[in-house]
Motif scaffolding. Sequence first.
Motif, PDB file in Angstrom:
ATOM      1  N   SER A 291      46.349  41.521  39.512  1.00  0.00           N
ATOM      2  CA  SER A 291      44.961  41.869  39.793  1.00  0.00           C
ATOM      3  C   SER A 291      44.448  41.037  40.952  1.00  0.00           C
ATOM      4  O   SER A 291      44.910  39.926  41.190  1.00  0.00           O
ATOM      5  CB  SER A 291      44.073  41.608  38.573  1.00  0.00           C
ATOM      6  OG  SER A 291      44.512  42.352  37.469  1.00  0.00           O
TER       7      SER A 291
ATOM      8  N   TRP B  25      33.793  41.975  42.143  1.00  0.00           N
ATOM      9  CA  TRP B  25      34.711  43.097  42.351  1.00  0.00           C
ATOM     10  C   TRP B  25      36.111  42.709  41.909  1.00  0.00           C
ATOM     11  O   TRP B  25      36.523  41.566  42.045  1.00  0.00           O
ATOM     12  CB  TRP B  25      34.688  43.458  43.836  1.00  0.00           C
ATOM     13  CG  TRP B  25      35.581  44.584  44.242  1.00  0.00           C
ATOM     14  CD1 TRP B  25      35.293  45.910  44.216  1.00  0.00           C
ATOM     15  CD2 TRP B  25      36.905  44.480  44.776  1.00  0.00           C
ATOM     16  NE1 TRP B  25      36.351  46.634  44.690  1.00  0.00           N
ATOM     17  CE2 TRP B  25      37.360  45.772  45.035  1.00  0.00           C
ATOM     18  CE3 TRP B  25      37.752  43.406  45.038  1.00  0.00           C
ATOM     19  CZ2 TRP B  25      38.610  46.049  45.561  1.00  0.00           C
ATOM     20  CZ3 TRP B  25      39.010  43.671  45.563  1.00  0.00           C
ATOM     21  CH2 TRP B  25      39.426  44.974  45.819  1.00  0.00           C
ATOM     22  N   ARG B  26      36.841  43.683  41.381  1.00  0.00           N
ATOM     23  CA  ARG B  26      38.229  43.432  41.023  1.00  0.00           C
ATOM     24  C   ARG B  26      39.038  44.703  41.179  1.00  0.00           C
ATOM     25  O   ARG B  26      38.503  45.805  41.073  1.00  0.00           O
ATOM     26  CB  ARG B  26      38.357  42.860  39.627  1.00  0.00           C
ATOM     27  CG  ARG B  26      38.257  43.843  38.500  1.00  0.00           C
ATOM     28  CD  ARG B  26      38.244  43.119  37.168  1.00  0.00           C
ATOM     29  NE  ARG B  26      39.013  43.817  36.171  1.00  0.00           N
ATOM     30  CZ  ARG B  26      39.014  43.516  34.902  1.00  0.00           C
ATOM     31  NH1 ARG B  26      38.294  42.515  34.463  1.00  0.00           N
ATOM     32  NH2 ARG B  26      39.740  44.184  34.043  1.00  0.00           N
TER      33      ARG B  26
ATOM     34  N   VAL C 219      39.876  35.312  47.924  1.00  0.00           N
ATOM     35  CA  VAL C 219      39.943  36.115  46.706  1.00  0.00           C
ATOM     36  C   VAL C 219      41.064  35.542  45.850  1.00  0.00           C
ATOM     37  O   VAL C 219      41.957  34.859  46.349  1.00  0.00           O
ATOM     38  CB  VAL C 219      40.203  37.610  47.004  1.00  0.00           C
ATOM     39  CG1 VAL C 219      39.029  38.236  47.695  1.00  0.00           C
ATOM     40  CG2 VAL C 219      41.466  37.806  47.811  1.00  0.00           C
TER      41      VAL C 219
ATOM     42  N   GLU D 188      48.526  32.224  39.701  1.00  0.00           N
ATOM     43  CA  GLU D 188      47.263  32.554  40.369  1.00  0.00           C
ATOM     44  C   GLU D 188      47.254  31.873  41.732  1.00  0.00           C
ATOM     45  O   GLU D 188      47.700  30.731  41.869  1.00  0.00           O
ATOM     46  CB  GLU D 188      46.080  32.081  39.535  1.00  0.00           C
ATOM     47  CG  GLU D 188      44.746  32.411  40.150  1.00  0.00           C
ATOM     48  CD  GLU D 188      43.577  32.043  39.244  1.00  0.00           C
ATOM     49  OE1 GLU D 188      42.517  31.710  39.792  1.00  0.00           O
ATOM     50  OE2 GLU D 188      43.726  32.098  38.012  1.00  0.00           O
TER      51      GLU D 188
ATOM     52  N   TYR E 251      40.807  39.543  42.384  1.00  0.00           N
ATOM     53  CA  TYR E 251      39.432  39.270  41.977  1.00  0.00           C
ATOM     54  C   TYR E 251      38.648  38.680  43.140  1.00  0.00           C
ATOM     55  O   TYR E 251      39.128  37.778  43.823  1.00  0.00           O
ATOM     56  CB  TYR E 251      39.384  38.256  40.825  1.00  0.00           C
ATOM     57  CG  TYR E 251      39.941  38.776  39.535  1.00  0.00           C
ATOM     58  CD1 TYR E 251      39.128  39.421  38.621  1.00  0.00           C
ATOM     59  CD2 TYR E 251      41.279  38.605  39.218  1.00  0.00           C
ATOM     60  CE1 TYR E 251      39.637  39.893  37.430  1.00  0.00           C
ATOM     61  CE2 TYR E 251      41.803  39.075  38.036  1.00  0.00           C
ATOM     62  CZ  TYR E 251      40.973  39.717  37.141  1.00  0.00           C
ATOM     63  OH  TYR E 251      41.488  40.182  35.960  1.00  0.00           O
ATOM     64  N   ASP E 252      37.439  39.171  43.317  1.00  0.00           N
ATOM     65  CA  ASP E 252      36.521  38.577  44.276  1.00  0.00           C
ATOM     66  C   ASP E 252      35.395  37.931  43.480  1.00  0.00           C
ATOM     67  O   ASP E 252      34.505  38.622  42.965  1.00  0.00           O
ATOM     68  CB  ASP E 252      35.967  39.628  45.233  1.00  0.00           C
ATOM     69  CG  ASP E 252      35.034  39.037  46.263  1.00  0.00           C
ATOM     70  OD1 ASP E 252      35.090  37.807  46.497  1.00  0.00           O
ATOM     71  OD2 ASP E 252      34.239  39.790  46.853  1.00  0.00           O
ATOM     72  N   ASP E 253      35.442  36.622  43.362  1.00  0.00           N
ATOM     73  CA  ASP E 253      34.440  35.906  42.576  1.00  0.00           C
ATOM     74  C   ASP E 253      33.068  35.934  43.246  1.00  0.00           C
ATOM     75  O   ASP E 253      32.054  35.695  42.591  1.00  0.00           O
ATOM     76  CB  ASP E 253      34.883  34.461  42.338  1.00  0.00           C
ATOM     77  CG  ASP E 253      36.135  34.398  41.476  1.00  0.00           C
ATOM     78  OD1 ASP E 253      36.287  35.256  40.592  1.00  0.00           O
ATOM     79  OD2 ASP E 253      36.964  33.492  41.707  1.00  0.00           O
TER      80      ASP E 253
ATOM     81  N   GLU F 150      42.728  46.324  39.853  1.00  0.00           N
ATOM     82  CA  GLU F 150      43.932  46.262  39.030  1.00  0.00           C
ATOM     83  C   GLU F 150      45.032  46.969  39.821  1.00  0.00           C
ATOM     84  O   GLU F 150      45.079  48.185  39.895  1.00  0.00           O
ATOM     85  CB  GLU F 150      43.687  46.938  37.678  1.00  0.00           C
ATOM     86  CG  GLU F 150      42.607  46.299  36.849  1.00  0.00           C
ATOM     87  CD  GLU F 150      42.926  44.866  36.459  1.00  0.00           C
ATOM     88  OE1 GLU F 150      44.121  44.523  36.319  1.00  0.00           O
ATOM     89  OE2 GLU F 150      41.981  44.084  36.303  1.00  0.00           O
TER      90      GLU F 150
ATOM     91  N   ALA G  10      40.512  40.625  31.240  1.00  0.00           N
ATOM     92  CA  ALA G  10      40.561  39.629  32.310  1.00  0.00           C
ATOM     93  C   ALA G  10      40.876  38.240  31.761  1.00  0.00           C
ATOM     94  O   ALA G  10      41.244  37.348  32.515  1.00  0.00           O
ATOM     95  CB  ALA G  10      39.236  39.599  33.064  1.00  0.00           C
TER      96      ALA G  10
END
Length: 154
Positions: free
Chosen positions: A126, A134-135, A115, A59, A128-130, A137, A52
């Motif tokens: 990818s 959860w992530r 997200v 992004e 990502y849920d900060d 790929e 990661a």
Amino acid sequence: MARNNRHTGPYNHGEKIPPILIKGMFGVALFALILVTYARLTDRPLDALPDAGAPVAVERQIVIDAKIDGSAKIYDTEGNQVFEFAPNEGGFVAGVWRALELKRKQAGVALDAPVRLVRFKDGRISLYDDQTGWRAELVGFGADNTAAFARLLD
């Protein structure tokens, strides 16, 4: 004429599986158990997950609003709609949203939180849920499904 029932093989005809195979199966299971126990006791990192911390190319924070029919709307963090998937083209996006929605409900997190959608320099994408950790790929779901999210970064 009488049949000769003498056995010439390495095991008795009454047995269905040769004993050496049964011992081999137990040996493989025992080896796997020892390997997993070692990994857990020494806190080995999950090597199957891509890094990661790899260099990021692009992004973007997005908010996904998907429906059960496969349609999905994508918003930026200010609430502006940036993309809309019709029911016949947003099935994968809606499916990813349902997985994320379930995780957020379990964690008691707001469903409309943004997200992070990330494209790494190696081309991997990818999500990502900060909020929950959860992530996903996305490269593992095929080129067409990954392209659905790649459009949001272009």
